[in-house]
Every structure is written in structure tokens, then in C-alpha cells.
Write a protein that holds these residues in place. Structure first.
Motif, PDB file in Angstrom:
ATOM      1  N   ALA A 241      41.824  41.938  18.821  1.00  0.00           N
ATOM      2  CA  ALA A 241      43.187  42.283  19.234  1.00  0.00           C
ATOM      3  C   ALA A 241      43.229  42.757  20.687  1.00  0.00           C
ATOM      4  N   SER A 242      42.278  43.615  21.087  1.00  0.00           N
ATOM      5  CA  SER A 242      42.270  44.139  22.454  1.00  0.00           C
ATOM      6  C   SER A 242      42.090  43.010  23.464  1.00  0.00           C
ATOM      7  N   HIS A 243      41.156  42.120  23.169  1.00  0.00           N
ATOM      8  CA  HIS A 243      40.919  40.996  24.074  1.00  0.00           C
ATOM      9  C   HIS A 243      42.156  40.115  24.176  1.00  0.00           C
ATOM     10  N   LEU A 244      42.826  39.876  23.074  1.00  0.00           N
ATOM     11  CA  LEU A 244      44.021  39.037  23.075  1.00  0.00           C
ATOM     12  C   LEU A 244      45.128  39.661  23.916  1.00  0.00           C
ATOM     13  N   VAL A 245      45.288  40.977  23.811  1.00  0.00           N
ATOM     14  CA  VAL A 245      46.286  41.669  24.633  1.00  0.00           C
ATOM     15  C   VAL A 245      45.927  41.557  26.115  1.00  0.00           C
ATOM     16  N   GLY A 246      44.652  41.794  26.447  1.00  0.00           N
ATOM     17  CA  GLY A 246      44.202  41.701  27.831  1.00  0.00           C
ATOM     18  C   GLY A 246      44.387  40.311  28.405  1.00  0.00           C
ATOM     19  N   VAL A 247      44.056  39.298  27.626  1.00  0.00           N
ATOM     20  CA  VAL A 247      44.222  37.907  28.064  1.00  0.00           C
ATOM     21  C   VAL A 247      45.688  37.598  28.314  1.00  0.00           C
ATOM     22  N   PHE A 250      46.907  39.361  31.566  1.00  0.00           N
ATOM     23  CA  PHE A 250      46.292  38.816  32.779  1.00  0.00           C
ATOM     24  C   PHE A 250      46.807  37.414  33.087  1.00  0.00           C
ATOM     25  N   TYR A 251      46.729  36.515  32.117  1.00  0.00           N
ATOM     26  CA  TYR A 251      47.187  35.150  32.354  1.00  0.00           C
ATOM     27  C   TYR A 251      48.696  35.090  32.570  1.00  0.00           C
ATOM     28  N   GLY A 252      49.443  35.937  31.847  1.00  0.00           N
ATOM     29  CA  GLY A 252      50.888  35.963  32.033  1.00  0.00           C
ATOM     30  C   GLY A 252      51.269  36.341  33.457  1.00  0.00           C
ATOM     31  N   SER A 253      50.567  37.326  34.031  1.00  0.00           N
ATOM     32  CA  SER A 253      50.839  37.745  35.408  1.00  0.00           C
ATOM     33  C   SER A 253      50.503  36.641  36.401  1.00  0.00           C
ATOM     34  N   LEU A 254      49.374  35.964  36.201  1.00  0.00           N
ATOM     35  CA  LEU A 254      48.991  34.871  37.099  1.00  0.00           C
ATOM     36  C   LEU A 254      49.992  33.727  37.036  1.00  0.00           C
ATOM     37  N   ILE A 255      50.426  33.378  35.831  1.00  0.00           N
ATOM     38  CA  ILE A 255      51.391  32.288  35.678  1.00  0.00           C
ATOM     39  C   ILE A 255      52.698  32.638  36.369  1.00  0.00           C
ATOM     40  N   PHE A 256      53.177  33.859  36.162  1.00  0.00           N
ATOM     41  CA  PHE A 256      54.434  34.273  36.777  1.00  0.00           C
ATOM     42  C   PHE A 256      54.321  34.293  38.295  1.00  0.00           C
ATOM     43  N   THR A 257      53.149  34.654  38.824  1.00  0.00           N
ATOM     44  CA  THR A 257      52.972  34.771  40.267  1.00  0.00           C
ATOM     45  C   THR A 257      52.898  33.419  40.954  1.00  0.00           C
ATOM     46  N   TYR A 258      52.124  32.499  40.388  1.00  0.00           N
ATOM     47  CA  TYR A 258      51.800  31.271  41.118  1.00  0.00           C
ATOM     48  C   TYR A 258      52.499  30.020  40.624  1.00  0.00           C
ATOM     49  N   LEU A 259      52.933  29.989  39.387  1.00  0.00           N
ATOM     50  CA  LEU A 259      53.568  28.781  38.871  1.00  0.00           C
ATOM     51  C   LEU A 259      55.079  28.932  38.850  1.00  0.00           C
ATOM     52  N   GLN A 260      55.639  29.236  40.026  1.00  0.00           N
ATOM     53  CA  GLN A 260      57.068  29.397  40.187  1.00  0.00           C
ATOM     54  C   GLN A 260      57.517  28.617  41.421  1.00  0.00           C
ATOM     55  N   PRO A 261      58.806  28.247  41.520  1.00  0.00           N
ATOM     56  CA  PRO A 261      59.312  27.571  42.718  1.00  0.00           C
ATOM     57  C   PRO A 261      59.133  28.458  43.942  1.00  0.00           C
ATOM     58  N   ASP A 262      58.988  27.826  45.089  1.00  0.00           N
ATOM     59  CA  ASP A 262      58.796  28.553  46.340  1.00  0.00           C
ATOM     60  C   ASP A 262      60.144  28.797  46.999  1.00  0.00           C
ATOM     61  N   SER A 274      52.162  40.330  41.827  1.00  0.00           N
ATOM     62  CA  SER A 274      50.849  40.494  42.445  1.00  0.00           C
ATOM     63  C   SER A 274      50.392  41.941  42.376  1.00  0.00           C
ATOM     64  N   VAL A 275      51.325  42.879  42.608  1.00  0.00           N
ATOM     65  CA  VAL A 275      50.996  44.300  42.461  1.00  0.00           C
ATOM     66  C   VAL A 275      50.516  44.578  41.046  1.00  0.00           C
ATOM     67  N   PHE A 276      51.168  43.933  40.085  1.00  0.00           N
ATOM     68  CA  PHE A 276      50.821  44.184  38.689  1.00  0.00           C
ATOM     69  C   PHE A 276      49.403  43.730  38.384  1.00  0.00           C
ATOM     70  N   TYR A 277      49.044  42.483  38.753  1.00  0.00           N
ATOM     71  CA  TYR A 277      47.730  41.998  38.334  1.00  0.00           C
ATOM     72  C   TYR A 277      46.602  42.409  39.280  1.00  0.00           C
ATOM     73  N   THR A 278      46.931  42.823  40.522  1.00  0.00           N
ATOM     74  CA  THR A 278      45.868  43.270  41.427  1.00  0.00           C
ATOM     75  C   THR A 278      45.608  44.764  41.334  1.00  0.00           C
ATOM     76  N   ILE A 279      46.633  45.551  41.015  1.00  0.00           N
ATOM     77  CA  ILE A 279      46.513  47.001  41.041  1.00  0.00           C
ATOM     78  C   ILE A 279      46.663  47.627  39.650  1.00  0.00           C
ATOM     79  N   VAL A 280      47.637  47.148  38.864  1.00  0.00           N
ATOM     80  CA  VAL A 280      47.934  47.789  37.580  1.00  0.00           C
ATOM     81  C   VAL A 280      46.989  47.340  36.474  1.00  0.00           C
ATOM     82  N   ILE A 281      46.769  46.016  36.337  1.00  0.00           N
ATOM     83  CA  ILE A 281      45.948  45.502  35.239  1.00  0.00           C
ATOM     84  C   ILE A 281      44.532  46.081  35.240  1.00  0.00           C
ATOM     85  N   PRO A 282      43.853  46.207  36.405  1.00  0.00           N
ATOM     86  CA  PRO A 282      42.528  46.834  36.370  1.00  0.00           C
ATOM     87  C   PRO A 282      42.536  48.246  35.800  1.00  0.00           C
ATOM     88  N   MET A 283      43.686  48.944  35.923  1.00  0.00           N
ATOM     89  CA  MET A 283      43.800  50.268  35.316  1.00  0.00           C
ATOM     90  C   MET A 283      44.030  50.166  33.809  1.00  0.00           C
TER      91      MET A 283
END
Length: 311
Positions: A241-247, A250-262, A274-283
Motif C-alpha cells: 500500500a505504501s509503495h502504491l501511494v508513493g508511486v 510521484f508519477y502523478g506529479s510528473l505527468i501533470f508537470t510535463y504532459l500538458q500543453p505549453d 515542480s515545487v511539489f515533486y522536487t521539494i514536497v515529495i522527498p519529505m
């Protein structure tokens, strides 16, 4: 990189927080607290796993690597962001920018692949529990721990090489760190070929690892549903369960950051993500993998008991 309409770029300016000066003091305090918690939480998790023999298992070997990656890529971005929040001059040298990009890309790509290794570990533990110790031998664990770093940093090396060869018309990066998309946006010429190289590298790492995670969890869920007792299903699911939540985070933040229109509005949203997955997720990861984990809590109690009541 001289040309008719541009000059050689020797440094960049990170303008990610410049548009909101009224928020800088608050952001500095928040980021500082998060960063200190990230470093202390992840290092404490690594030390706990190292000193408690009962945590010397494949799952916690991968978890200690995840904690190392989290504290490393947070340290690649956050200290510079904290400095820029306190200074009016937010410059970073050309070399420094690409060094930051190299380690950030390498560590993030390594985390993608490591999450796939962790998913495979959970697949073997739940779907083939009797063969777990044979399949997940120390040699296999080392390979599954090393390969993510090899893939991640080779990916990062190619990324840095192709982006650093671009000609830049401006030196102002509309971001708070040297991200790939933000730097490619500064190119004077059509960077389509560079974008395709980056897209292929990111797709290979991101999609490849995500496919492994999805396949593993399809098999895991199928195996859990075949367990007749509700208690058995609950125990089996609790191991992943913990791994599934972490995945998911993490992947949700990357998708939202990079797979969006410019577009302009997206840029602000992407920076927030980017703040979320670079600064918050490691915490968050130390909390996700420890608060609901009896093994970690029991190990912590054993260590504290040994310190308070030495034999």
C-alpha cells in the motif's frame, strides 16, 4: 555560442519566484522547514535500516536507496531555491546550471526506475512468496538497485549534452531551477530534434518504468483477489500500500508537470507541480513508508530501547 542575433551565454537568471516578491519570505520559511524535515527524515530512515538487522531485507534495501535519492535530488534544487528567495540577484553559472540539471535529471530518472524495481519486489513477495528468498537473492537485489542509477545518469548525460549544444537567445529562465523544458524554451532556433531526443529518453525511462509498475500491480491485485479471507487480503495489500501511494503521487506529479500543453497559464501550474515533486515529495516519502509500517515502527522502538536501556 555566438551568432548574428545573440551573444555567448555565460550565466542564467532563475526568475521563478521573482514575480511574487510578497510571497518570498513565507516561501523561504516553508521551503526551509520542508528541506530540513526531508534531510532529517530520509537520513534517519537510512540509518534505521542500516542498524536494525531485521530490516536487512530486499524491500528495505530498495527503500534506503529511495531515501538516498530523495534527499539527494531535493538537495540539488532546494538550497539554490532558498538562496534565490533571499537575493535580488538570482544568477547561476552556465556550468552550474547544467551540473544541477545533470544531477536532477539523473536522480529523478533513477527514482522512476527504482520504483519499478520496488514494484517487482512486491510482485514476487505477494505472487511467489515461497520462492521470494530465491528470486530476490542478494545478487539480484544489487542489480535491481544499481540499474536505476545507470539508466538515470546515462539518460541525464545525453540530456545535458544535447541541451547544452543549443544556442540561447536569452539568459532568463522562467523557473526556479534548471529544468529541461525551461532551458529548451530559451533556444534561438527550432529545437524540434532536441525535443525529440529528450522525449525519447524521458519516454524510455518514464513509460518503461510505469509499464513495469502497472503490470506488477495488475498481477498483485489479481493474486490478492484470489485470497479467500478478508484478513489475508488486508495483510497482503498492506505490504504494498505504501509503495502504491508513493508511486501514484510521484508519477502523478510528473505527468501533470510535463504532459500538458505549453501555454502561459500552464507555466504557473507546472511550477507549482515542480515545487511539489522536487521539494514536497522527498519529505512525504519517509512518512508514507514509515507511519503505517509496523516493521519500521518496531525497529525504531528496538533502537530507542537499546539506547535507553543498554545491556
Amino acid at each position: 555560442m555566438a551568432g548574428d542575433n545573440f551573444t555567448t551565454v555565460t550565466s542564467f537568471t532563475l526568475s521563478g519566484f521573482a514575480n511574487h516578491p510578497e510571497l518570498q519570505v513565507g516561501l523561504f520559511l516553508i521551503f526551509l522547514f520542508i528541506y530540513l524535515f526531508t534531510v532529517l527524515g530520509n537520513l534517519a530512515l537510512i540509518i534505521l535500516i542500516q542498524i536494525d538487522p531485521q530490516l536487512h531485507t530486499p524491500m528495505y534495501f530498495f527503500l534506503s536507496n529511495l531515501a538516498f535519492i530523495d534527499v539527494s535530488y531535493s538537495s540539488t534544487v532546494t538550497p539554490k531555491a532558498l538562496e534565490d528567495l533571499q537575493l535580488k540577484q538570482r544568477d547561476i553559472s552556465f556550468v552550474g546550471c547544467f551540473v544541477q540539471m545533470y544531477f536532477f535529471c539523473g536522480l529523478v530518472c533513477s527514482e522512476c526506475s527504482l520504483l519499478a524495481s520496488m514494484a517487482y519486489d512486491r510482485y514476487v513477495a505477494i505472487c511467489n512468496p515461497l520462492l521470494y528468498s530465491v528470486v530476490m537473492s542478494p545478487k539480484v537485489c544489487i542489480w535491481l538497485g544499481v540499474i536505476p542509477y545507470v539508466v538515470g545518469f546515462n539518460n541525464a548525460l545525453i540530456t545535458v549534452c544535447v541541451i547544452s549544444s543549443l544556442a540561447f537567445c536569452t539568459s532568463t529562465i522562467d523557473h526556479f531551477f534548471c529544468d529541461t523544458t525551461a532551458l529548451m524554451a530559451l533556444s534561438c532556433y527550432d529545437s524540434f530534434s532536441t525535443e525529440m531526443v529528450i522525449f525519447f529518453l524521458a519516454g524510455f525511462t518514464f513509460i518503461g518504468s510505469l509499464i513495469i509498475v502497472v503490470i506488477s500491480y495488475v498481477a498483485i491485485i489479481s493474486a490478492i483477489l484470489k485470497i479467500h479471507s478478508a484478513e489475508g487480503q488486508r495483510k497482503a495489500f498492506s505490504t504494498c500500500a505504501s509503495h502504491l501511494v508513493g508511486v501514484t503521487i510521484f508519477y502523478g506529479s510528473l505527468i501533470f508537470t510535463y504532459l500538458q500543453p505549453d501555454n502561459a497559464s500552464f507555466l504557473t501550474e507546472a511550477q507549482v507541480a515542480s515545487v511539489f515533486y522536487t521539494i514536497v515529495i522527498p519529505m512525504l516519502n519517509p512518512l508514507i513508508y514509515s507511519l503505517r509500517n509496523k516493521d519500521v515502527k518496531n525497529a525504531l522502538m528496538r533502537v530507542l530501547h537499546r539506547k535507553m536501556f543498554p545491556q
